[in-house]
Design an enzyme around this catalytic site. Structure first.
Site, PDB file in Angstrom:
ATOM      1  N   HIS A  93      40.244  55.799  48.354  1.00 22.39           N
ATOM      2  CA  HIS A  93      39.502  57.001  48.754  1.00 22.39           C
ATOM      3  C   HIS A  93      38.091  56.657  49.223  1.00 22.39           C
ATOM      4  O   HIS A  93      37.435  57.485  49.841  1.00 22.39           O
ATOM      5  CB  HIS A  93      39.537  58.084  47.664  1.00 22.39           C
ATOM      6  CG  HIS A  93      38.632  57.884  46.486  1.00 22.39           C
ATOM      7  ND1 HIS A  93      39.073  57.335  45.296  1.00 22.39           N
ATOM      8  CD2 HIS A  93      37.335  58.170  46.291  1.00 22.39           C
ATOM      9  CE1 HIS A  93      38.071  57.307  44.439  1.00 22.39           C
ATOM     10  NE2 HIS A  93      37.001  57.805  45.019  1.00 22.39           N
ATOM     11  N   ASP A 229      44.928  53.249  43.944  1.00 22.60           N
ATOM     12  CA  ASP A 229      43.747  53.689  44.709  1.00 22.60           C
ATOM     13  C   ASP A 229      42.847  52.496  45.071  1.00 22.60           C
ATOM     14  O   ASP A 229      41.749  52.359  44.556  1.00 22.60           O
ATOM     15  CB  ASP A 229      42.976  54.719  43.877  1.00 22.60           C
ATOM     16  CG  ASP A 229      41.959  55.498  44.705  1.00 22.60           C
ATOM     17  OD1 ASP A 229      41.622  55.050  45.818  1.00 22.60           O
ATOM     18  OD2 ASP A 229      41.487  56.557  44.232  1.00 22.60           O
ATOM     19  N   SER A 659      33.290  54.742  41.792  1.00 24.63           N
ATOM     20  CA  SER A 659      34.572  54.523  42.433  1.00 24.63           C
ATOM     21  C   SER A 659      34.550  53.175  43.117  1.00 24.63           C
ATOM     22  O   SER A 659      33.625  52.880  43.863  1.00 24.63           O
ATOM     23  CB  SER A 659      34.848  55.602  43.468  1.00 24.63           C
ATOM     24  OG  SER A 659      35.440  56.691  42.849  1.00 24.63           O
TER      25      SER A 659
HETATM   26  N1  ARG Z   1      38.165  62.282  41.361  1.00 26.26           N
HETATM   27  C1  ARG Z   1      37.824  61.064  42.064  1.00 26.26           C
HETATM   28  C2  ARG Z   1      36.387  61.133  42.569  1.00 26.26           C
HETATM   29  O1  ARG Z   1      35.641  61.930  42.128  1.00 26.26           O
HETATM   30  C3  ARG Z   1      38.807  60.785  43.158  1.00 26.26           C
HETATM   31  C4  ARG Z   1      38.743  61.674  44.361  1.00 26.26           C
HETATM   32  C5  ARG Z   1      39.725  61.310  45.435  1.00 26.26           C
HETATM   33  N2  ARG Z   1      41.100  61.638  45.084  1.00 26.26           N
HETATM   34  C6  ARG Z   1      41.652  62.872  45.266  1.00 26.26           C
HETATM   35  N3  ARG Z   1      42.874  63.058  44.892  1.00 26.26           N
HETATM   36  N4  ARG Z   1      40.996  63.855  45.830  1.00 26.26           N
HETATM   37  O2  ARG Z   1      35.955  60.750  43.588  1.00 26.26           O
HETATM   38  N1  GLU Z   2      36.173  59.224  41.939  1.00 29.95           N
HETATM   39  C1  GLU Z   2      34.792  59.060  41.627  1.00 29.95           C
HETATM   40  C2  GLU Z   2      34.014  58.413  42.760  1.00 29.95           C
HETATM   41  O1  GLU Z   2      34.369  58.548  43.902  1.00 29.95           O
HETATM   42  C3  GLU Z   2      34.689  58.308  40.368  1.00 29.95           C
HETATM   43  C4  GLU Z   2      35.089  59.198  39.319  1.00 29.95           C
HETATM   44  C5  GLU Z   2      33.935  59.663  38.508  1.00 29.95           C
HETATM   45  O2  GLU Z   2      33.250  60.614  38.882  1.00 29.95           O
HETATM   46  O3  GLU Z   2      33.755  58.993  37.481  1.00 29.95           O
HETATM   47  O4  GLU Z   2      32.975  57.831  42.556  1.00 29.95           O
END
Ligand code: ARG
Ligand code: GLU
Length: 730
Positions: A93, A229, A659
């Site tokens: 991502h 990921d 991330s």
């Molecule tokens: N929750 C993670 C973050 O805050 C991953 C986001 C990307 N993945 C998703 N399924 N939208 O960035």
């Molecule tokens: N998915 C998050 C990011 O893009 C990391 C998850 C979190 O917030 O810890 O940085």
């Protein structure tokens, strides 16, 4: 030593004991995102938890630490260097935006993945950069020289800006590298980061979405997790190994420091570390500010997004065209929406506001007894009255932003500000057309992913919410239009979407091509423009000045409160809130069981991925090739006793920006790549509870298996340094 009266002395002692109890529990021991240059202070604890290498290998002043193998990837992610030839591992991502620019219908990397077969096959990613942090130094004394704590922020900030500018220049001259000074601890400390930013970055490997985004939004923020990921890039440098603009003559960056990979695995309780760039946390705010998050910003945003997401999902199910238009927007809106729900759940389950109030009582006692900081005694009262006075404004503006401006057509009005401005310039006819054409060309991206009928349904739903919740503070034009349409939002919406030209690129282009100087009235009379203009003007006049004053004043108080909290507890080691600078955090591999015995293991595996396979689903469809590998148990050297680990959880304190971060074992070797947190613990941006807060990572063995067996890119593995390679048991 100055002797205090006995009673005060006793009082101070009891306060010290109070603070000591609050912070000495082992539960809090692993909380923290530490500045690498200060990590030495944690050596004893880290060693006790399992660290096996000299702490200097993680960071040292000589520039040979593992910090040189961690990069800020793009503007808000982390990446790690995994070969001497500048190979970078980060999240799928995190690479997504760059790959979107390289993907087309013929080369659909989201559907098919991408694997360079050699270095010549690696694709340059325009605009992508990675930044190394070579060294950090505490420059507080020099930045804050001669500045008193209570100097007003406006004057203080301008003096600091001068100091910072001069110092940064000095550091750049001495090091021949970039230097950036940022505030820490709300501006009580300043640190310089000496950095190098490389700008020739190329795509090397990218699994298809069916692996890299497997489980999509359904599994987002959730443990157990089944997503691969990750994605792979490479840093290129000029002949001198220094940053250079893209050139085919550039060479892979020669990395002195890169992570050794461990395929030995881990078990529950094993020591882990995460190195990376967390973005924002607010661990030290008062209960009054936290209440604004819990009572206002989180719930209002969730309520507005519930409505929007319901409608988007419905329309996305109706046509493939709508699905494509809204899938990425939906992911963005849903990411925050889900995180805040987890956050509220965690804040409530831990009674974090209650805990803060308790803490504040102790603080107040200390402040009354200890006079080192004369302003401390008054701080909480001031924070309270400032927060209480601002809350109605914050509430209203959260609805303005999430409900009114949450309607795409109204938000799009902002883009038309520049069109309106064109008319004001009094240009000649040709110049007007040329300028309008350019401005309108910039709007194509928005309209490519816009569906007016979908947005009209969002308009109806969000306006109902807006009118219900802000009935006393609506922009005048909103109320008069509502009345003019028989107080029927459906009728009103139909009228707006039938008559506005902002609903389609065709109408907008037509207007731009045929407009004469007199036609500005057409735009100014457009209902969508008028809605935008009304809310924008109302915010500028009645809301934003008050909010600006409030946040400015609160920032001042937060800084003093931070300093006072540190003075009140000299024995506690504080960590600065996240500010997108390099940090190291440590914890343990650990299952998640906030409500009793863990239902799920600390690790998922490929068997569980295949069990989720659903050929009718966009996000749970396992690629055939992966299923074949699973059926044959063809895991190469990466499987463990006939199973293939996929993801795992640990108790490292991470945040957005982490991330793509390297997850390390006790030897400092790479065991995984961080990509998310568990729902139960997303409140860790305000309060870290080791029983609920978990970071989620892709197991490095899954990454290697996908590269090797699925992607057929084994040549990449040859350049990595893999500890304990096991014989190939096929
Ligand atoms: N929750 C993670 C973050 O805050 C991953 C986001 C990307 N993945 C998703 N399924 N939208 O960035
Ligand atoms: N998915 C998050 C990011 O893009 C990391 C998850 C979190 O917030 O810890 O940085």
């Amino acid at each position: 030593m100055i002797r205090m009266p006995v009673i005060l002395n006793l009082l101070t002692k009891s306060v010290i004991i109070f603070f000591a109890i609050l912070y000495s529990t082992s539960l809090r021991a692993k909380e923290g995102m530490w500045i690498p240059a200060t990590i030495k202070a944690h050596e004893k604890e880290m060693k006790a938890m399992g660290l096996e290498i000299p702490i200097e290998q993680l960071y040292n002043k000589d520039g040979t630490g593992l910090n040189n193998a961690v990069v800020l990837f793009g503007r808000g992610c982390t990446g790690e260097i995994i070969s001497s030839k500048g190979l970078i591992l980060t999240n799928h991502h995190c690479g997504y935006g760059s790959v979107q620019g390289l993907s087309s219908a013929e080369n659909d990397y989201f559907a098919n993945g991408f694997w360079a077969q050699n270095m010549h096959g690696e694709i340059p990613c325009k605009g992508l950069t990675v930044t190394f942090v070579r060294r950090m130094e505490n420059v507080t004394d020099r930045v804050l020289a001669g500045i008193s704590d209570t100097l007003k922020d406006a004057i203080r900030d301008s003096i600091i800006a001068v100091h910072v500018g001069l110092l940064e220049k000095d550091f750049m001259t001495i090091t021949h590298l970039d230097a950036t000074i940022k505030p820490y601890f709300e501006g009580n400390q300043y640190w310089v980061a000496i950095t190098e930013t490389y700008r020739d970055i190329r795509l090397v490997g990218f699994p298809p979405n069916s692996i890299g985004a497997f489980g999509g939004d359904v599994e987002n923020w959730i443990w157990p997790r089944h997503t691969g990921d990750f994605s792979i890039f490479r840093v290129y440098a000029g002949a001198d190994n220094k940053p250079a603009d893209y050139s085919s003559a550039n060479k892979p960056y020669q990395a002195d420091q890169f992570f050794t990979i461990s395929t030995a695995g881990y078990k529950e309780g094993d020591f882990t570390m995460v190195y990376g760039f967390p973005g924002t946390t607010r661990e030290y705010i008062s209960s009054y500010e936290l209440s604004q998050v819990y009572d206002i910003t989180d719930p209002v945003s969730i309520a507005a997004r519930n409505r929007k997401l319901d409608i988007w999902s419905k329309h996305m199910g109706w046509t493939r065209d709508n699905f494509i238009k809204y899938t990425s927007k939906r992911a963005g809106v849903a990411n925050g929406w889900k995180k805040w729900q987890g956050e509220m759940l965690g804040l409530k389950a831990n009674d974090v506001i209650g805990k803060k109030q308790q803490f504040e009582k102790g603080f107040q006692k200390w402040a009354a007894a200890d006079h080192t900081l004369p302003y401390a005694n008054d701080l909480l009262a001031q924070m309270r009255s400032a927060a209480e006075a601002a809350s109605p404004l914050i509430l209203q503006d959260q609805y303005n932003r999430e409900a009114a401006l949450g309607i795409e057509l109204i938000q799009q009005g902002a883009a038309f500000e520049s069109v309106v401005a064109c008319f004001r310039l009094g240009l000649s006819q040709t110049a007007l057309h040329d300028t309008l054409k350019k401005v309108v060309a910039g709007m194509e991206g928005f309209y490519k992913n816009y569906d007016a009928p979908t947005d009209k349904d969002v308009f109806i739903s969000l306006m109902v919410l807006y009118f219900n919740k802000c009935s006393n503070s609506l922009p005048e034009y909103f109320t008069s239009q509502y009345i003019a349409h028989n107080e029927d939002i459906n009728v009103w919406a139909a009228d707006v979407y039938n008559t506005s030209m902002l609903t389609s690129i065709v109408k907008v282009k037509d207007f731009a091509e045929n407009a004469t100087a007199a036609d500005s009235t057409k735009l100014i009379g457009d209902p969508a423009w008028k809605l935008y203009d009304a809310i924008n003007t109302m915010r500028k006049q009645k809301i934003l000045p008050g909010l600006k004053d409030y946040y400015g004043h609160m920032h001042y108080l937060d800084r003093l409160y931070m300093k006072a909290q540190m003075a009140a507890n000299k024995n506690r080691i504080f960590y600065p809130d996240a500010n997108l600078t390099l940090r190291l955090t440590y914890g343990q591999v650990k299952g998640l069981d906030p409500e009793g015995p863990a239902k799920y293991s600390f690790q998922t595996n490929l068997k569980e991925v295949v069990a989720l396979d659903d050929s009718t689903s966009d996000i749970f469809k396992v690629p055939k090739k992966l299923k074949d590998l699973y059926l044959k148990k063809d895991y190469g050297r990466w499987g463990v006793s006939g199973a293939m680990p996929v993801a795992f959880v640990a108790s490292n304190h991470t945040s957005g920006g982490n991330s793509g971060s390297p997850v390390l074992n006790a030897k400092g070797q790479l065991i995984g790549t961080n990509f998310d947190r568990a729902y139960e613990g997303t409140m860790s941006d305000y309060y870290f509870d080791p029983t609920r807060c978990r970071n989620i990572s892709v197991d490095i063995r899954y990454t290697l298996f996908i590269i090797d067996k699925f992607g057929g890119a084994g040549w990449l593995i040859d350049e990595m340094n893999i500890a304990h390679p096991k014989p190939n048991k096929k």
